[in-house]
Design an enzyme around this catalytic site. Structure first.
Site, mmCIF file in Angstrom:
data_model
loop_
_atom_site.group_PDB
_atom_site.id
_atom_site.type_symbol
_atom_site.label_atom_id
_atom_site.label_comp_id
_atom_site.label_asym_id
_atom_site.label_seq_id
_atom_site.Cartn_x
_atom_site.Cartn_y
_atom_site.Cartn_z
ATOM 1 N N HIS A 18 36.439 46.848 42.057
ATOM 2 C CA HIS A 18 37.490 46.251 43.211
ATOM 3 C C HIS A 18 36.920 46.753 44.375
ATOM 4 C CE1 HIS A 18 40.164 46.472 39.358
ATOM 5 N NE2 HIS A 18 40.082 45.005 39.726
ATOM 6 N N ARG A 91 32.336 38.088 37.752
ATOM 7 C CA ARG A 91 31.480 38.847 37.083
ATOM 8 C C ARG A 91 30.657 37.720 36.133
ATOM 9 N NH1 ARG A 91 36.369 42.581 35.488
ATOM 10 N NH2 ARG A 91 37.373 40.646 35.820
ATOM 11 N N SER A 129 38.906 47.023 34.515
ATOM 12 C CA SER A 129 39.908 48.119 34.289
ATOM 13 C C SER A 129 40.254 48.431 32.743
ATOM 14 C CB SER A 129 41.388 47.771 35.035
ATOM 15 O OG SER A 129 41.255 47.322 36.150
HETATM 16 P P1 ADP Z 1 43.245 40.145 37.477
HETATM 17 O O1 ADP Z 1 44.510 40.283 36.267
HETATM 18 O O2 ADP Z 1 43.978 39.188 38.400
HETATM 19 O O3 ADP Z 1 42.134 39.386 37.089
HETATM 20 P P2 ADP Z 1 42.002 42.437 38.007
HETATM 21 O O4 ADP Z 1 42.181 43.586 38.351
HETATM 22 O O5 ADP Z 1 41.352 42.492 36.679
HETATM 23 O O6 ADP Z 1 43.240 41.384 38.150
HETATM 24 O O7 ADP Z 1 40.845 41.848 38.899
HETATM 25 C C1 ADP Z 1 41.345 41.627 40.134
HETATM 26 C C2 ADP Z 1 40.116 40.902 40.906
HETATM 27 O O8 ADP Z 1 38.976 41.709 41.002
HETATM 28 C C3 ADP Z 1 39.569 39.530 40.211
HETATM 29 O O9 ADP Z 1 39.182 38.583 41.141
HETATM 30 C C4 ADP Z 1 38.502 40.180 39.413
HETATM 31 O O10 ADP Z 1 37.285 39.180 39.230
HETATM 32 C C5 ADP Z 1 37.618 41.055 40.578
HETATM 33 N N1 ADP Z 1 37.301 42.010 39.783
HETATM 34 C C6 ADP Z 1 37.411 43.065 38.665
HETATM 35 N N2 ADP Z 1 36.489 43.935 38.591
HETATM 36 C C7 ADP Z 1 35.503 43.588 39.322
HETATM 37 C C8 ADP Z 1 34.200 43.928 39.238
HETATM 38 N N3 ADP Z 1 33.667 44.890 38.621
HETATM 39 N N4 ADP Z 1 33.356 43.458 40.203
HETATM 40 C C9 ADP Z 1 33.933 42.289 40.764
HETATM 41 N N5 ADP Z 1 35.001 41.963 40.926
HETATM 42 C C10 ADP Z 1 35.819 42.519 40.141
#
Ligand code: ADP
Length: 159
Positions: A18, A91, A129
């Site tokens: 993130h 991803r 996460s």
């Molecule tokens: P959500 O439940 O909305 O997917 P997340 O916290 O899992 O919430 O992810 C928020 C955003 O960050 C999403 O667009 C997700 O694809 C992106 N994201 C999460 N982890 C990564 C990562 N390792 N690399 C790039 N983008 C990420």
């Protein structure tokens, strides 16, 4: 007109994946609002205020960045914040299916709001996460994948 982007997500908790997205979009927009999803129908490990707090703690340079939680439809929240852009990270291929569906739906709700996608960095491509929570819960280590303060919070939560 200032270019405002919303970066929405669960951030349960925030990871270096993130943070990498945040670092990269800082140069593209005038203001970024990190919007922590507080959907009461979803179950999270951390409360919305804990998740907001953890993000604030790890932002090195928070100029031009706001962090807050939101409930309800994302496009309505973006309208309220005067944002014309939504940022999402991509991803694996599996992210694409979901994001494509969301994009089409959000576009129907407000065609003026554009969603921008950033590809993950290779080193974070399998980082989520959920996997972090799993590893810390089982007593493992996650070098270079989450900030130390987040690791500490996770360990406290699972103890
Ligand atoms: P959500 O439940 O909305 O997917 P997340 O916290 O899992 O919430 O992810 C928020 C955003 O960050 C999403 O667009 C997700 O694809 C992106 N994201 C999460 N982890 C990564 C990562 N390792 N690399 C790039 N983008 C990420």
């Amino acid at each position: 007109m200032a270019k405002i982007a919303i970066y929405p997500g669960s951030f349960d908790p925030i990871t270096n994946g993130h943070l990498d997205i945040i670092k990269r979009i800082k140069f593209l927009f005038d203001k970024i609002v990190i919007a922590v999803n507080d959907n009461p129908l979803k179950s999270f490990l951390f409360t919305a205020s804990e998740r907001v707090e953890m993000i604030k703690e790890v932002l090195n340079d928070s100029s031009g960045i706001e962090v807050e939680s939101f409930r309800g439809l994302l496009v309505r929240y973006a309208e309220k914040r005067g944002a014309r852009f939504i940022v999402r990270g991509l991803r694996a291929l599996s992210d694409f299916e979901y994001e494509f569906q969301m994009d089409l739906m959000n576009r129907k709700l407000n065609p003026q709001i554009e969603t921008v996608y950033l590809m993950t960095r290779q080193s974070y491509s399998y980082l989520s996460s959920s996997i972090i929570k799993e590893i810390i819960k089982l007593g493992g280590d996650t070098p270079s994948l989450i900030p130390d303060s987040v690791k500490k919070r996770l360990q406290e939560k699972f103890n």
